[in-house]
Motif scaffolding. Structure first.
Motif: not given
Length: 241
Positions: A34, A37, A81, A153, A219
Motif C-alpha cells: 500500500h 498509493r 488511507h 485518486q 485506486q
C-alpha cells in the motif's frame, strides 16, 4: 525480511492479525502493498516531498502501533488511507503559518504518481501537475484532502467519507467549495471545455462544478504490480517502530 511470495494469497486483514500475533514480517508486507498509493495521496495533499514522506512515516508508525485496534469494519486500505490523510492534515495545520513550496522535480513526481505512464505522456503532463499542485496548495487542508481522494485518486464520495471519517455530505460540500476556488486557476488547462472520460456512475459521486483533472484511474485495494519506493522513510514503513 521474508520473501514476498511467502505472503502470496494472504489478505491484508490476516496480515494485520499475524502482525499483532508477533509475525515480524507481516506488517512489512502490508506496507509493501500500500505504500505507493499512500505516498501518492500524501504528496498530492501536501504538495511537498519531505512533508509527504514524513506524513507517510508518521502514518505507518501509527498503524504499526495501532494494528491491534483494527476491527475489520472497513478495508485495511481504507483504514490506512484514513490514518495517512489525518497525518497529512495534522502536518498541513501545523504548517499553516508558513508557506510550502510546490514540488519542483516534476519528472520525478510523475514517475512516483504514475509509474505505468509512457515517457511521452509524462512530458505532456509535467506542466499540468506543476500548476495543479500550486493551485491545490491554495486550498484549506480539508478541501484539499477531499479533492485529492475524490477527483485525483478516484474514490467514490462514500469511500472518501469513510477515509476522512466525516459524512458524505461534508465531502460533497468540501469538494464543491474546493472546485469553486480552483476553477479560475484551472480553466485554462481545458481550453475547449471538454471533460475527460469518466467511468460509468462517476457523476453520481460528484457535485456540480469543475473537477480537478484526474491524474490516474481509481485506486483500489490490492498491491500494485510495480511501483517506486521513493523515500527511505516510506520504505521502512512502521516496522521499525
Amino acid at each position: 525480511m521474508a520473501d514476498d511470495t511467502a505472503y502470496s494469497g494472504i489478505s491484508d486483514q490476516d496480515l494485520l492479525a499475524r502482525h499483532v500475533e508477533g509475525d515480524p514480517d507481516a506488517f512489512g508486507e502490508v506496507v509493501r502493498r500500500h505504500r505507493d498509493r499512500l505516498w501518492a495521496v500524501a504528496l498530492r495533499t501536501l504538495g511537498d516531498r519531505e512533508e509527504a514522506a514524513d506524513a507517510v512515516q508518521d502514518a505507518l508508525v501509527s498503524a504499526y502501533r495501532a494494528a491491534h485496534t483494527f476491527r475489520g469494519q472497513a478495508a485495511v486500505t481504507t483504514w490506512l488511507h484514513r490514518i495517512t490523510v489525518n497525518a497529512c492534515l495534522d502536518r498541513a495545520r501545523k504548517a499553516a503559518s508558513r508557506k510550502t513550496s510546490p514540488v519542483d522535480d516534476t519528472e520525478r513526481l510523475e514517475q512516483l504518481l504514475e509509474p505505468h505512464e509512457s515517457a511521452s505522456a509524462l512530458a505532456e503532463r509535467n506542466d499540468l501537475h506543476r500548476q495543479l499542485l500550486a493551485a491545490l496548495s491554495t486550498l484549506p487542508a480539508d478541501q484539499r484532502a477531499a479533492l485529492v481522494l475524490v477527483d485525483m485518486q478516484g474514490y467514490p464520495v462514500a469511500e472518501a467519507a469513510r477515509i476522512l471519517d466525516v459524512p458524505s455530505g461534508t465531502i460533497k460540500s468540501r469538494c464543491a467549495r474546493g472546485r469553486a476556488r480552483l476553477l479560475p486557476l484551472l480553466t485554462h488547462l481545458r481550453p475547449d471545455g471538454s471533460e475527460k472520460k469518466r467511468e460509468p456512475g462517476a457523476e453520481r459521486n460528484r457535485t456540480q462544478g469543475a473537477s480537478v483533472p484526474p491524474a490516474a484511474g481509481p485506486q483500489r485495494a490490492g498491491p500494485p504490480e510495480t511501483g517506486p519506493s521513493d523515500s527511505a522513510a516510506v520504505k521502512g514503513g512502521g516496522g521499525r517502530a
